[in-house]
Scaffold this motif. Structure first.
Motif, mmCIF file in Angstrom:
data_model
loop_
_atom_site.group_PDB
_atom_site.id
_atom_site.type_symbol
_atom_site.label_atom_id
_atom_site.label_comp_id
_atom_site.label_asym_id
_atom_site.label_seq_id
_atom_site.Cartn_x
_atom_site.Cartn_y
_atom_site.Cartn_z
ATOM 1 N N LYS A 109 0.832 -1.203 0.000
ATOM 2 C CA LYS A 109 0.000 0.000 0.000
ATOM 3 C C LYS A 109 0.863 1.248 0.000
ATOM 4 N N SER A 110 1.944 1.212 0.764
ATOM 5 C CA SER A 110 2.850 2.352 0.831
ATOM 6 C C SER A 110 3.483 2.615 -0.537
ATOM 7 N N GLU A 111 3.910 1.546 -1.210
ATOM 8 C CA GLU A 111 4.496 1.686 -2.541
ATOM 9 C C GLU A 111 3.478 2.267 -3.520
ATOM 10 N N LEU A 112 2.249 1.794 -3.438
ATOM 11 C CA LEU A 112 1.182 2.297 -4.303
ATOM 12 C C LEU A 112 0.973 3.791 -4.094
ATOM 13 N N LYS A 113 0.837 4.206 -2.856
ATOM 14 C CA LYS A 113 0.618 5.620 -2.551
ATOM 15 C C LYS A 113 1.794 6.475 -2.995
ATOM 16 N N THR A 114 3.005 5.970 -2.802
ATOM 17 C CA THR A 114 4.206 6.705 -3.198
ATOM 18 C C THR A 114 4.229 6.935 -4.706
ATOM 19 N N PHE B 251 3.467 10.618 -9.426
ATOM 20 C CA PHE B 251 2.770 11.020 -10.641
ATOM 21 C C PHE B 251 2.168 12.410 -10.469
ATOM 22 N N ASP B 252 1.530 12.657 -9.324
ATOM 23 C CA ASP B 252 0.929 13.968 -9.066
ATOM 24 C C ASP B 252 1.980 15.071 -9.034
ATOM 25 N N VAL B 253 3.137 14.776 -8.458
ATOM 26 C CA VAL B 253 4.223 15.763 -8.397
ATOM 27 C C VAL B 253 4.728 16.068 -9.802
ATOM 28 N N ALA B 254 4.881 15.037 -10.626
ATOM 29 C CA ALA B 254 5.348 15.246 -12.002
ATOM 30 C C ALA B 254 4.336 16.063 -12.792
ATOM 31 N N LEU B 255 3.053 15.837 -12.552
ATOM 32 C CA LEU B 255 2.022 16.641 -13.211
ATOM 33 C C LEU B 255 2.094 18.096 -12.773
ATOM 34 N N ALA B 256 2.248 18.303 -11.476
ATOM 35 C CA ALA B 256 2.297 19.658 -10.937
ATOM 36 C C ALA B 256 3.496 20.426 -11.479
ATOM 37 N N ALA B 257 4.582 19.700 -11.716
ATOM 38 C CA ALA B 257 5.784 20.337 -12.253
ATOM 39 C C ALA B 257 5.606 20.695 -13.726
#
Length: 87
Positions: free
Chosen positions: A25-30, A35-41
């Motif tokens: 679960k931790s790996e999934l969330k990470t 992905f969200d960080v790359a989108l925000a960038a």
């Protein structure tokens, strides 16, 4: 603590399963956060790499029983829409 031998084994095996599920679960969330960080960038190349990893992780979570298949489909669809909006 149980007294019966098989119950003692059950406690041990459930603890092992709990730790594995927690790590998965931790790996999934990470990977979803990456992905969200790359989108925000706004970096399309990095977002595409993160997208592929995230989709793979979501699919693995379904096979391991961490996510329901419809939940996974919704996550993947949402990520795809976000990625196409970035283009």
């Amino acid at each position: 603590m149980p007294n019966i031998k098989s119950s003692k084994k059950d406690v041990i095996s459930s603890k092992i399963a709990y730790e594995k599920n927690k790590a998965n679960k931790s790996e999934l969330k990470t990977n979803l956060k990456k992905f969200d960080v790359a989108l925000a960038a706004g970096d399309k190349a990095e977002a595409e790499k993160a997208y592929k990893v995230a989709v793979k992780t979501v699919d693995q979570a379904v096979t391991k029983g961490l996510l329901h298949k419809n939940n996974a489909a919704r996550k993947k669809s949402s990520m795809t829409l976000k990625l196409t909006k970035l283009a």
